[in-house]
Design an enzyme around this catalytic site. Structure first.
Site, short mmCIF file in Angstrom:
data_model
loop_
_atom_site.label_atom_id
_atom_site.label_comp_id
_atom_site.label_asym_id
_atom_site.label_seq_id
_atom_site.Cartn_x
_atom_site.Cartn_y
_atom_site.Cartn_z
N GLY A 22 32.70 -3.60 33.41
CA GLY A 22 34.11 -3.27 33.25
C GLY A 22 34.42 -2.73 31.86
O GLY A 22 33.68 -1.92 31.30
N HIS A 23 35.52 -3.23 31.29
CA HIS A 23 36.07 -2.68 30.04
C HIS A 23 35.50 -3.35 28.80
O HIS A 23 35.86 -2.98 27.69
CB HIS A 23 37.59 -2.83 30.07
CG HIS A 23 38.31 -2.09 28.99
ND1 HIS A 23 38.11 -0.74 28.74
CD2 HIS A 23 39.24 -2.50 28.08
CE1 HIS A 23 38.89 -0.36 27.73
NE2 HIS A 23 39.58 -1.40 27.32
N TRP A 24 34.61 -4.30 28.96
CA TRP A 24 34.14 -5.12 27.84
C TRP A 24 32.62 -5.10 27.79
O TRP A 24 31.97 -6.13 27.87
CB TRP A 24 34.65 -6.55 28.05
CG TRP A 24 35.28 -7.17 26.85
CD1 TRP A 24 35.70 -6.56 25.70
CD2 TRP A 24 35.57 -8.57 26.69
NE1 TRP A 24 36.24 -7.47 24.85
CE2 TRP A 24 36.18 -8.72 25.43
CE3 TRP A 24 35.40 -9.69 27.50
CZ2 TRP A 24 36.61 -9.95 24.94
CZ3 TRP A 24 35.83 -10.92 27.02
CH2 TRP A 24 36.43 -11.05 25.75
N ASP B 58 35.08 0.49 34.67
CA ASP B 58 36.23 0.26 33.78
C ASP B 58 37.53 0.58 34.52
O ASP B 58 37.69 1.67 35.07
CB ASP B 58 36.09 1.16 32.55
CG ASP B 58 37.03 0.78 31.42
OD1 ASP B 58 38.16 0.34 31.70
OD2 ASP B 58 36.64 0.94 30.24
#
Length: 286
Positions: free
Chosen positions: A264-266, A237
């Site tokens: 990552g962030h998702w 992330d």
């Protein structure tokens, strides 16, 4: 089960809450059973369906009523300039939406800004909170190990200030670990959402000037949240630091942490199948 799509599940409700008077909220609503409300993140062009279309089907199939909310100031919901920290106002929007829909209690799934809203909801309305599932939530203050704001947040605000396909691609390039997943369909869909209501972007910046991201910090109150909580994080992330996950599980009475590698962030999108299995098991057995 008939095929789920955005248009057949789309509806609007009008809520009346502090800071959100006679305010239209858009949502996607599908399935029957215990309510699971999914709250999206705060990047330009974000919305409930684009954030969670890889998750709604499995949750409905598992026997849940799934509601994907467009947060105030995002996608098809009304636009707003906020005078209070966004996580708190967003929590009120969830409560108001639940009131209109006749939902007494719900499980909350929140990514990034949506995670901040879920944490605020659990603090303000504990009796209406089921279980919490948080993915890289915002609203947790500074990091001991990472300089903030992180690279992704800087690019997010650049996109708000200078909306273009180029700045959108710059943000998406750090959004996901696997950049092969950044398809033209993803880019164009997000860009269409940005263009649909440019006032959303202007008002987000105005709100941020009044109350910066640091005002979202609910860290001092984490110990008050009694709801069973599953915290998930992408190891890679670049928006919200991984050590914030440790902060949550160290201070919340009943929280566990799962870290997705190569993510990552998702997490709910990039590792949708694994995320769906993990979270549905947590709701059923956690």
């Amino acid at each position: 089960m008939s095929e789920l799509n955005e248009s057949t599940t789309s509806k609007f409700v009008t809520i009346n809450e502090k800071g959100l008077s006679n305010f239209r909220i858009h949502l996607n609503d599908a399935g029957e059973g215990e309510a699971v409300i999914m709250l999206h993140g705060g990047g330009p062009g974000a919305g409930g369906w684009s954030n969670y279309y890889r998750n709604i089907g499995p949750f409905v199939k598992a026997g849940y009523r799934v509601i994907l909310q467009d947060a105030p100031g995002f996608n098809k919901s009304d636009t707003v300039v906020m005078d209070e920290q966004r996580g708190l106002v967003n929590a009120r929007s969830v409560k108001g939406m639940m009131d209109v829909l006749g939902i007494e209690k719900a499980h909350l799934v929140g990514n990034s800004m949506g995670g901040a809203g879920a944490l605020n909801f659990a603090l303000e309305y504990p009796e209406r909170t089921g279980k919490l599932i948080l993915m890289g939530p915002g609203g947790l203050g500074n990091s001991l190990f990472t300089a903030m704001p992180m690279e992704g947040i800087k690019l997010l605000f650049k996109l708000y200030a200078e909306p273009s396909l180029d700045t959108l691609k710059q943000m998406l390039n750090v959004f996901l670990f696997d950049q092969s997943l950044i398809t033209d369909e993803l880019v164009q869909g997000r860009w269409a959402n940005i263009q649909r209501n440019p006032e959303h972007l202007k008002n987000f910046l105005l709100s941020s000037q009044k109350l910066p991201l640091s005002s979202w910090n609910v860290s001092p109150r984490m110990g008050e949240i009694k709801a069973k909580t599953l915290v998930t994080w992408g190891r890679d992330d670049r928006f919200v630091p991984l050590d914030h996950g440790l902060k949550l599980v160290a201070n919340m009475p009943d929280a566990q942490l799962h870290v997705f590698p190569r993510c990552g962030h998702w997490a709910q999108w990039e590792h949708a199948d694994a995320f769906n299995r993990l979270t549905l098991d947590f709701l059923a057995n956690g």
